[in-house]
Design a protein around this motif. Structure first.
Motif, mmCIF file in Angstrom:
data_model
loop_
_atom_site.group_PDB
_atom_site.id
_atom_site.type_symbol
_atom_site.label_atom_id
_atom_site.label_comp_id
_atom_site.label_asym_id
_atom_site.label_seq_id
_atom_site.Cartn_x
_atom_site.Cartn_y
_atom_site.Cartn_z
ATOM 1 N N ASP A 167 -2.492 3.810 -3.267
ATOM 2 C CA ASP A 167 -2.727 2.856 -2.140
ATOM 3 C C ASP A 167 -2.726 1.517 -2.745
ATOM 4 O O ASP A 167 -3.248 1.170 -3.657
ATOM 5 C CB ASP A 167 -4.158 3.125 -1.601
ATOM 6 C CG ASP A 167 -4.605 2.709 -0.269
ATOM 7 O OD1 ASP A 167 -3.442 2.358 0.406
ATOM 8 O OD2 ASP A 167 -5.884 2.743 -0.043
ATOM 9 N N ASP A 168 -1.880 0.496 -1.782
ATOM 10 C CA ASP A 168 -1.986 -1.072 -2.224
ATOM 11 C C ASP A 168 -2.004 -1.817 -1.146
ATOM 12 O O ASP A 168 -0.870 -2.355 -0.825
ATOM 13 C CB ASP A 168 -0.490 -1.014 -2.920
ATOM 14 C CG ASP A 168 -0.318 -2.328 -3.798
ATOM 15 O OD1 ASP A 168 -1.530 -3.055 -3.760
ATOM 16 O OD2 ASP A 168 0.548 -2.688 -4.070
ATOM 17 N N PRO A 169 -3.109 -1.918 -0.345
ATOM 18 C CA PRO A 169 -3.249 -2.604 0.846
ATOM 19 C C PRO A 169 -2.928 -4.071 0.744
ATOM 20 O O PRO A 169 -2.579 -4.888 1.485
ATOM 21 C CB PRO A 169 -4.567 -2.340 1.176
ATOM 22 C CG PRO A 169 -5.507 -1.895 -0.186
ATOM 23 C CD PRO A 169 -4.387 -1.212 -0.926
ATOM 24 N N ASP A 170 -3.123 -4.502 -0.624
ATOM 25 C CA ASP A 170 -2.784 -6.083 -0.549
ATOM 26 C C ASP A 170 -1.379 -6.372 -0.598
ATOM 27 O O ASP A 170 -0.930 -7.605 -0.141
ATOM 28 C CB ASP A 170 -3.231 -6.346 -2.108
ATOM 29 C CG ASP A 170 -4.774 -6.619 -2.268
ATOM 30 O OD1 ASP A 170 -5.465 -6.553 -1.303
ATOM 31 O OD2 ASP A 170 -5.019 -6.579 -3.388
ATOM 32 N N ASN A 171 -0.121 -5.389 -0.763
ATOM 33 C CA ASN A 171 1.028 -5.345 -0.354
ATOM 34 C C ASN A 171 1.762 -4.636 0.645
ATOM 35 O O ASN A 171 2.769 -4.487 0.955
ATOM 36 C CB ASN A 171 1.762 -4.971 -1.892
ATOM 37 C CG ASN A 171 1.552 -5.574 -3.006
ATOM 38 O OD1 ASN A 171 2.127 -7.064 -2.862
ATOM 39 N ND2 ASN A 171 1.156 -5.339 -4.135
ATOM 40 N N GLY A 172 0.464 -4.282 1.500
ATOM 41 C CA GLY A 172 0.691 -3.852 2.815
ATOM 42 C C GLY A 172 1.311 -2.320 2.700
ATOM 43 O O GLY A 172 2.113 -1.752 3.442
ATOM 44 N N VAL A 173 0.823 -1.450 1.593
ATOM 45 C CA VAL A 173 1.329 -0.199 1.372
ATOM 46 C C VAL A 173 -0.007 0.715 1.489
ATOM 47 O O VAL A 173 -0.768 0.394 0.592
ATOM 48 C CB VAL A 173 2.049 -0.271 0.100
ATOM 49 C CG1 VAL A 173 2.440 1.596 -0.347
ATOM 50 C CG2 VAL A 173 3.453 -0.880 0.161
ATOM 51 N N SER A 174 0.123 1.796 2.374
ATOM 52 C CA SER A 174 -0.979 2.737 2.170
ATOM 53 C C SER A 174 -0.447 3.817 1.389
ATOM 54 O O SER A 174 0.521 4.243 1.172
ATOM 55 C CB SER A 174 -1.288 3.116 3.714
ATOM 56 O OG SER A 174 -0.275 3.707 4.298
ATOM 57 N N GLY A 175 -1.574 4.686 0.930
ATOM 58 C CA GLY A 175 -1.320 5.764 -0.070
ATOM 59 C C GLY A 175 -0.591 6.889 0.827
ATOM 60 O O GLY A 175 -0.026 7.606 0.370
ATOM 61 N N ILE A 176 -0.919 7.048 1.956
ATOM 62 C CA ILE A 176 -0.519 7.874 2.923
ATOM 63 C C ILE A 176 -0.431 7.724 4.124
ATOM 64 O O ILE A 176 -1.254 6.776 4.732
ATOM 65 C CB ILE A 176 -1.184 9.411 2.982
ATOM 66 C CG1 ILE A 176 -0.466 10.519 3.124
ATOM 67 C CG2 ILE A 176 -2.675 9.447 3.184
ATOM 68 C CD1 ILE A 176 -0.927 11.965 2.982
ATOM 69 N N CYS A 177 0.413 8.188 5.216
ATOM 70 C CA CYS A 177 0.291 8.017 6.451
ATOM 71 C C CYS A 177 -0.085 9.297 7.272
ATOM 72 O O CYS A 177 0.869 10.391 6.808
ATOM 73 C CB CYS A 177 1.535 7.263 7.218
ATOM 74 S SG CYS A 177 1.409 6.614 8.755
ATOM 75 N N LEU A 178 -1.055 9.389 8.005
ATOM 76 C CA LEU A 178 -1.555 10.622 8.603
ATOM 77 C C LEU A 178 -1.671 10.380 10.007
ATOM 78 O O LEU A 178 -2.324 9.244 10.487
ATOM 79 C CB LEU A 178 -2.610 11.418 8.352
ATOM 80 C CG LEU A 178 -2.467 11.834 6.834
ATOM 81 C CD1 LEU A 178 -3.708 12.108 6.175
ATOM 82 C CD2 LEU A 178 -1.629 13.072 6.856
#
Length: 450
Positions: free
Chosen positions: A182-193
Motif C-alpha cells: 500500500d502506497d497511497p502517497d504515490n496513488g497505489v493501493s495494496g489491493i483493489c476489491l
C-alpha cells in the motif's frame, strides 16, 4: 411456473424507458430490426465496434443496442423479460438467470438453432459453462465469455517491495501483502476489491470469501447463515482489507473501476473475474500489460475459492424476430468471431473462457502463456465440493440460484457497501441482511415441510 408470478410482481416496478446506443443506420422496411441488450464491459464494446462485419454477412438485419452498466442492465433486462415487455430480441444474461428463466418459459430453447447451424460446434464450449447454461440438457443461452476468479498482481511492484506471492495464497497472507504494498502517497493501493452495491458487484467476490471461511448464505436446511461467526469473520476481513489497503472510494467501485485502476498501475493486486485479462493484458489501454502474475483465488478453509460465471446471450420468447436474433447470437459466439477480434483488435482482447478451441489458437497461446492455464484451472476448480465447507440446498458459488436472490443479493450488497463506506458496522450490516434472508428462507422451509 412456480416462481414466474413472484418475479413479475417484484419486477414490474423496475420497468422504465430504455436508452438506445450505437449501431447501424436506420432500418428500412426490408430489414428485420433487432434490439440487443448488453452489459457495457470492454468485450461487449468490441462487439459493437465490429458491427460492420455482421452487416456484411447479414445485410437484411439491422441491429440496435442497449448498452448499460452491469447493475442497470440486470434490472432493465430482468424487468422486461419477466413481465413479457417484448422490448428486446437478444439479451445478455448469465448462468444465474438461464435455468430459472428457461423453466419459466421466458427464453427460447436454442438447441434447435444450434443443431441446424453448420460449424457452430456447441461441444466446443467449455463443459462447466455449457452445463451451467443448459436446462434439461438443452442450451437456452450461449456463452460470449466464461470466467472463474483469480488474483492478479503487479510483478514489478512485488519485486520493488521485496515480497513474493505464495503459490496458493490465503486471505491473511493477502492482507499482509496489501499492507506492505500500500502506497497511497504515490496513488497505489495494496489491493483493489469491489465495494459497489449489487449482487453481481460486491457480493460476487465477497460470497467466495464467505464460502472459503466456512460461512455463506444458507445452511442445508435453508437457515440463513449471514450472522454466523464464520460469515462475520469473512466479511469483517474483506471490509477491513478494502478500507485499510484498498482503493479510494471503494464503496462505489465495481468491476469496471477496478479494471481502470489496476491497468493504470494504481493497485498492486486485484481479486476478480478471470475475464479481466482481456483488458489488463491489452497494451493499447493497459500500462501493466506483460507485467502481471496470476495466483489462485485466495482461500482459508477450502481447497479452492473461485466462482463460475458466464455472460451469455439468450432470445426472449416474446421476440418477433427470433431467426434474425439467432443470426446475431450465433455470429457473436462462434469461433470465427473470436478470430475476428484477435485479428482486428489484438489477441489479448478475445473473449476468454467460452471455447476450448480459443486456447488452441497459436496466436492466443503465445500471448496468454501467463494466464491461460490459471484461467482454465480456476474454471475447473469452481465447484461447491472444493470451494465450500458444507453442503447447501442450492446451486451457485457467488450467487444463490433461486429467483429471490436478485432482490436479496441486491439488498445485502447495499448493506455491505454501506459498511465499506463506514456508514454502518459490519455487524449492523449482517444483522439486517440476516433479516432479509429469513424472509426468503421461510418459503423454502415451508416447501420442505420444516
Amino acid at each position: 411456473m412456480r416462481h414466474g408470478a413472484w418475479w413479475q410482481a417484484l419486477l414490474l416496478a423496475l420497468v422504465t424507458g430504455f436508452v438506445m446506443t450505437g449501431c447501424a443506420a436506420s432500418a428500412d422496411e426490408t430489414k428485420d430490426e433487432i434490439v440487443v441488450a448488453i452489459v457495457s464491459n470492454p468485450q461487449m464494446q468490441d462487439a459493437m465496434e465490429l458491427q460492420d462485419e455482421f452487416a456484411k454477412a447479414h445485410p437484411d438485419v439491422n441491429v440496435k443496442f442497449v448498452s448499460l452498466p452491469e447493475n442497470e442492465a440486470r434490472a432493465k433486462i430482468t424487468a422486461s423479460v419477466a413481465t413479457g415487455g417484448g422490448e428486446f430480441d437478444v439479451v445478455m444474461i448469465s448462468n444465474y438467470e438461464t435455468p430459472i428463466w428457461a423453466e419459466n418459459g421466458w427464453i427460447e430453447n436454442l438447441q434447435p438453432y444450434i443443431d441446424k447451424t453448420e460449424g457452430y460446434d456447441d461441444l466446443d464450449f467449455i463443459g462447466s459453462i455449457r452445463n451451467a447454461l443448459s436446462y434439461k440438457d438443452d442450451m437456452y443461452s450461449v456463452p460470449f465469455y466464461g470466467e472463474s476468479s483469480f488474483l492478479v498482481y503487479n510483478e514489478e511492484m512485488f519485486e520493488k517491495a521485496g515480497v513474493t506471492m505464495p503459490e496458493n495464497p490465503t486471505w491473511p497472507e493477502i492482507n499482509e501483502l496489501a499492507a506492505k504494498l500500500d502506497d497511497p502517497d504515490n496513488g497505489v493501493s495494496g489491493i483493489c476489491l469491489r465495494g459497489l452495491a449489487g449482487w453481481g458487484e460486491v457480493m460476487a467476490p465477497l460470497s467466495t470469501v464467505m464460502n472459503t471461511y466456512g460461512g455463506g448464505w444458507f445452511d442445508e436446511d435453508w437457515n440463513p447463515t449471514l450472522t454466523s461467526p464464520e460469515t462475520k469473520q469473512a466479511v469483517n476481513e474483506y471490509v477491513n482489507l478494502v478500507r485499510e489497503h484498498g482503493q479510494p472510494g471503494a464503496a462505489t467501485s465495481g468491476y469496471g473501476d477496478c479494471i481502470t485502476r489496476y491497468s493504470q498501475g494504481n493497485a498492486a493486486m486485484w481479486y476478480d473475474a478471470t475475464a479481466m485479462v482481456s483488458s489488463i493484458e491489452d497494451p493499447a489501454s493497459s500500462t501493466v500489460a506483460g507485467k502481471n502474475g496470476y495466483a489462485p483465488a485466495p482461500v482459508m478453509d477450502t481447497e479452492d475459492a473461485g466462482w463460475l460465471y458466464s455472460w451469455s446471450l439468450a432470445i426472449p420468447s416474446t421476440s418477433d424476430h427470433k431467426d434474425a436474433a439467432w443470426d446475431f447470437v450465433s455470429w457473436m459466439t462462434n469461433k470465427e468471431y473470436i478470430k475476428l477480434v484477435g485479428e482486428r483488435f489484438g489477441w489479448e482482447r478475445v473473449p476468454p473462457g467460452s471455447r476450448y478451441s480459443t486456447y488452441e489458437v497459436p496466436e492466443y497461446r503465445k500471448i496468454s502463456q501467463a494466464y491461460a492455464q490459471p484461467t482454465l484451472d480456476a474454471m475447473d476448480g469452481a465447484s461447491q465440493e472444493s470451494s465450500m465447507t458444507h453442503p447447501v440446498p442450492y446451486e451457485g458459488l457467488q450467487f444463490v440460484a433461486i429467483p429471490e436472490f436478485q432482490d436479496l443479493g441486491t439488498r445485502v450488497g447495499q448493506q455491505i457497501s454501506a459498511a465499506v463506506a463506514g456508514q454502518i458496522t459490519v455487524d449492523e450490516a449482517l444483522e439486517q441482511s440476516q433479516a432479509y434472508a429469513e424472509q426468503v428462507a421461510r418459503t423454502y422451509q415451508r416447501e420442505e415441510g420444516q
